[in-house]
Design a protein around this motif. Structure first.
Motif, PDB file in Angstrom:
ATOM      1  N   MET A  35       0.824  -1.211   0.000  1.00  0.00           N
ATOM      2  CA  MET A  35       0.000   0.000   0.000  1.00  0.00           C
ATOM      3  C   MET A  35       0.856   1.259   0.000  1.00  0.00           C
ATOM      4  O   MET A  35       0.433   2.315  -0.475  1.00  0.00           O
ATOM      5  N   VAL A  36       2.049   1.172   0.545  1.00  0.00           N
ATOM      6  CA  VAL A  36       2.975   2.302   0.554  1.00  0.00           C
ATOM      7  C   VAL A  36       3.855   2.283  -0.695  1.00  0.00           C
ATOM      8  O   VAL A  36       4.085   3.310  -1.334  1.00  0.00           O
ATOM      9  N   ALA A  37       4.349   1.089  -1.054  1.00  0.00           N
ATOM     10  CA  ALA A  37       5.306   0.971  -2.155  1.00  0.00           C
ATOM     11  C   ALA A  37       4.686   1.334  -3.503  1.00  0.00           C
ATOM     12  O   ALA A  37       5.304   2.060  -4.298  1.00  0.00           O
ATOM     13  N   ALA A  38       3.504   0.828  -3.799  1.00  0.00           N
ATOM     14  CA  ALA A  38       2.904   1.050  -5.117  1.00  0.00           C
ATOM     15  C   ALA A  38       2.592   2.526  -5.382  1.00  0.00           C
ATOM     16  O   ALA A  38       2.962   3.056  -6.442  1.00  0.00           O
ATOM     17  N   PRO A  39       1.926   3.242  -4.457  1.00  0.00           N
ATOM     18  CA  PRO A  39       1.702   4.669  -4.709  1.00  0.00           C
ATOM     19  C   PRO A  39       2.999   5.477  -4.789  1.00  0.00           C
ATOM     20  O   PRO A  39       3.084   6.441  -5.559  1.00  0.00           O
ATOM     21  N   ALA A  40       4.014   5.097  -4.011  1.00  0.00           N
ATOM     22  CA  ALA A  40       5.306   5.784  -4.093  1.00  0.00           C
ATOM     23  C   ALA A  40       5.907   5.607  -5.481  1.00  0.00           C
ATOM     24  O   ALA A  40       6.479   6.541  -6.059  1.00  0.00           O
ATOM     25  N   SER A  41       5.765   4.408  -6.031  1.00  0.00           N
ATOM     26  CA  SER A  41       6.251   4.141  -7.375  1.00  0.00           C
ATOM     27  C   SER A  41       5.499   4.977  -8.406  1.00  0.00           C
ATOM     28  O   SER A  41       6.093   5.544  -9.331  1.00  0.00           O
ATOM     29  N   LEU A  42       4.179   5.067  -8.251  1.00  0.00           N
ATOM     30  CA  LEU A  42       3.365   5.880  -9.161  1.00  0.00           C
ATOM     31  C   LEU A  42       3.762   7.345  -9.084  1.00  0.00           C
ATOM     32  O   LEU A  42       3.852   8.040 -10.106  1.00  0.00           O
ATOM     33  N   ALA A  43       4.033   7.836  -7.881  1.00  0.00           N
ATOM     34  CA  ALA A  43       4.417   9.240  -7.700  1.00  0.00           C
ATOM     35  C   ALA A  43       5.685   9.567  -8.479  1.00  0.00           C
ATOM     36  O   ALA A  43       5.802  10.638  -9.091  1.00  0.00           O
TER      37      ALA A  43
END
Length: 278
Positions: A35-43
């Motif tokens: 939940m933290v890693a995927a949005p950080a990657s998208l950002a």
């Protein structure tokens, strides 16, 4: 040559991302980590958008979305696999599975290798096997569940890479943005549906976010590499990422490295040298 260097960079970034993701999944439920890693990657990809081209045709949306679903599965399965451990065995097993499918797809699509490449490509696959086969005395034996998860993670990673390769080559980072948006949405939806089973542990925010950033960088380097080289070669070089994971696991977690794994690292270096000549 440029494709080889980009693939090596992708491999290094994937290896570091996987190590950090595995550590994060040991501190909290794997979905909390993702939940933290995927949005950080998208950002990261959204920040790169103004500097790199991106188009969103039907083909980009379709292949990008498919890669995103595969990526979400890969995130969850891989981090859970590495959380169970031992990292220095399971990560190479995942990499071997993730290499075979893209190599097969590339060859079936008509890619041809010279004589040197025909030696270097299987040698690189042998290197992954050697890295995965060695277990030092006293090292933990992976469970059947961990091995099944490792195979599943490898298949999901392979599909993600193949789908990214199928996206139109003139689409810039469009496939990456679509893919990461879809993987983030899938992850958040799964976390919402399973909220009561996620436990109360807070995720390791810094570790998980860094893993996502590195994963995004790895995807970008892979996409650039496969657009300037053959999928079969780029995929097998990228699949050498467990070398970074294994070395980090040795340095940080004191996991043992068997002599066979050291031979595997040397074999990988020889394979990369041969593929550089193709």
């Amino acid at each position: 040559m440029i494709a080889l260097l980009l693939a090596l960079g992708s491999s290094l970034a994937y290896g570091c991302a996987d190590f950090l993701g595995g550590l994060g999944a040991r501190k909290a439920h794997v979905l909390r980590t993702v939940m933290v890693a995927a949005p950080a990657s998208l950002a990261v990809e959204l920040l790169l958008w103004p500097f790199l081209d991106a188009s969103f045709s039907g083909g980009v949306l379709a292949w990008g979305a498919a890669s995103g679903v595969a990526s979400a599965a890969a995130f969850a399965l891989l981090y859970r696999t590495l959380a169970i451990g031992p990292m220095n065995v399971l990560s190479p097993v995942t990499a071997l599975v993730s290499a075979v499918l893209p190599v097969g797809v590339g060859l079936l699509q008509g890619e041809h290798l010279g004589a040197v490449g025909l030696v270097g490509l299987p040698l690189a696959l042998v290197a992954v096997v050697l890295v995965s086969a060695g277990r030092g005395a006293g090292a933990a034996r992976p469970s059947r569940t961990a091995l099944l998860l490792a195979f599943g993670a490898g298949a999901a990673i392979a599909l993600q890479l193949v789908f990214l390769h199928q996206a139109p080559s003139d689409s810039g980072i469009g496939p990456l943005i679509v893919g990461r948006a879809v993987s983030s949405a899938v992850t958040l939806a799964a976390a919402g549906a399973m909220f009561r089973t996620l436990g109360s542990e807070r995720p390791a925010y810094a570790i998980s976010a860094t893993a996502g950033v590195l994963d995004s960088l790895a995807n970008l380097l892979f996409l650039l590499a496969v657009r300037s080289g053959d999928l079969a070669v780029v995929a097998v070089i990228t699949a050498l990422y467990p070398a970074g994971t294994v070395l980090l696991a040795r340095g940080v977690l004191d996991e043992r490295i068997h002599r066979g794994q050291l031979i595997g690292l040397g074999t990988a270096a020889a394979a990369v040298g041969l593929l550089a000549l193709t």
